[in-house]
Scaffold this motif. Structure first.
Motif, mmCIF file in Angstrom:
data_model
loop_
_atom_site.group_PDB
_atom_site.id
_atom_site.type_symbol
_atom_site.label_atom_id
_atom_site.label_comp_id
_atom_site.label_asym_id
_atom_site.label_seq_id
_atom_site.Cartn_x
_atom_site.Cartn_y
_atom_site.Cartn_z
ATOM 1 N N HIS A 82 9.273 31.391 149.848
ATOM 2 C CA HIS A 82 8.597 32.542 150.451
ATOM 3 C C HIS A 82 7.097 32.461 150.196
ATOM 4 O O HIS A 82 6.641 31.760 149.301
ATOM 5 C CB HIS A 82 9.153 33.849 149.867
ATOM 6 C CG HIS A 82 10.643 33.977 149.974
ATOM 7 N ND1 HIS A 82 11.303 34.076 151.180
ATOM 8 C CD2 HIS A 82 11.612 34.003 149.017
ATOM 9 C CE1 HIS A 82 12.608 34.169 150.963
ATOM 10 N NE2 HIS A 82 12.817 34.120 149.661
ATOM 11 N N HIS A 83 6.336 33.215 150.989
ATOM 12 C CA HIS A 83 4.887 33.208 150.807
ATOM 13 C C HIS A 83 4.487 34.083 149.621
ATOM 14 O O HIS A 83 5.267 34.885 149.097
ATOM 15 C CB HIS A 83 4.172 33.646 152.080
ATOM 16 C CG HIS A 83 4.529 35.029 152.560
ATOM 17 N ND1 HIS A 83 4.073 36.175 151.958
ATOM 18 C CD2 HIS A 83 5.298 35.428 153.605
ATOM 19 C CE1 HIS A 83 4.542 37.233 152.594
ATOM 20 N NE2 HIS A 83 5.297 36.809 153.600
ATOM 21 N N PHE A 84 3.242 33.921 149.208
ATOM 22 C CA PHE A 84 2.759 34.550 147.976
ATOM 23 C C PHE A 84 2.936 36.066 147.992
ATOM 24 O O PHE A 84 3.401 36.658 147.012
ATOM 25 C CB PHE A 84 1.285 34.196 147.772
ATOM 26 C CG PHE A 84 0.651 34.913 146.610
ATOM 27 C CD1 PHE A 84 0.839 34.465 145.314
ATOM 28 C CD2 PHE A 84 -0.138 36.048 146.810
ATOM 29 C CE1 PHE A 84 0.258 35.125 144.238
ATOM 30 C CE2 PHE A 84 -0.717 36.717 145.742
ATOM 31 C CZ PHE A 84 -0.512 36.251 144.449
ATOM 32 N N TYR A 86 4.992 37.989 149.657
ATOM 33 C CA TYR A 86 6.387 38.408 149.576
ATOM 34 C C TYR A 86 6.911 38.252 148.153
ATOM 35 O O TYR A 86 7.627 39.130 147.631
ATOM 36 C CB TYR A 86 7.235 37.573 150.540
ATOM 37 C CG TYR A 86 8.682 37.990 150.617
ATOM 38 C CD1 TYR A 86 9.082 39.045 151.439
ATOM 39 C CD2 TYR A 86 9.653 37.340 149.858
ATOM 40 C CE1 TYR A 86 10.415 39.428 151.509
ATOM 41 C CE2 TYR A 86 10.980 37.722 149.923
ATOM 42 C CZ TYR A 86 11.352 38.765 150.749
ATOM 43 O OH TYR A 86 12.672 39.145 150.807
#
Length: 226
Positions: A82-84, A86
């Motif tokens: 997941h991205h930072f 999230y």
């Protein structure tokens, strides 16, 4: 999937892996066995550097953050997925479905502790299952484990290894239990003094071959059954 040719690895000034060649195919279940100090962990760590984009690694060191909760330590297995932003949200205020996912995984690993309990409060066996849960939560195709069940009783270890095998097409694991290696893996690779001294399908091996091997005496079994 993996091919090592004439590999030599050192730990400090000491060569622990010497001119080793090994190939592992996708879908294999490989147990690496041998006496203490023969280079099993060093070899496994190197294998992970070759496969880290597709592998989850459960090392002996565990790498848990003692001051964080069980949930946070397990969720860290998902950081790369997941991205930072999230991830930051779920570390500060976890979403319900992520809490449920981690809870279900912990239950499958027989880890019956509150998710908000800090890891520093756990027993050795509980910590080992948290590290295992974090590795499984990565949801990779390959699992690499270094004595991932050493702090657990044999019955629990068998239940957990079944979870690992069912969730990963390919498993490469250092084991200290010869019966577990024979029962759950289709290939056994034995190290002695940094070299491969045994590489055979498990179905042609008997417990006495591995017991002798752990005693640093290799039985007369090779990869062609001779």
């Amino acid at each position: 999937m993996l091919r090592l040719e004439a590999l030599t690895l050192s730990y400090g000034d000491r060569k622990v892996i010497k001119d080793l060649s090994l190939s592992i195919e996708q879908g294999e279940k490989v147990a690496i066995v041998g006496a203490s100090g023969v280079g099993k962990s060093t070899l496994l760590a190197h294998i992970y550097t070759q496969l880290n984009s597709q592998a989850a690694y459960c090392a002996q060191s565990q790498g848990l953050v003692d001051g964080l909760s069980v949930f946070h330590n397990v969720y860290m297995g998902a950081l790369a997925r997941h991205h930072f932003g999230y991830n930051l949200l779920n570390l500060i205020r976890p979403q319900t479905h992520r809490i449920n996912e981690v809870s279900e995984l912990c239950s499958a690993l027989l880890l019956d502790v509150a998710l908000n309990k800090t890891v520093s409060e756990l027993s050795g066996g509980q910590r080992q299952r948290v590290a295992l849960a974090r590795a499984l939560y990565q949801q990779q195709s390959t699992f690499i484990g270094d004595e991932s069940f050493s702090s657990l009783d044999p019955v629990m270890a068998q239940q957990l290894i079944a979870q690992v095998l069912s969730r990963h097409p390919t498993v490469i694991m250092v084991l200290h239990d010869c019966q577990m290696a024979l029962n759950y893996f289709d290939r056994i690779v034995g190290l002695q003094d940094g070299e491969i001294a045994l590489d055979a399908p498990s179905q042609i091996l008997q417990p006495e071959h591995l017991i002798a091997f752990f005693d640093r005496k290799v039985g007369s079994v090779s990869d062609n059954g001779g």
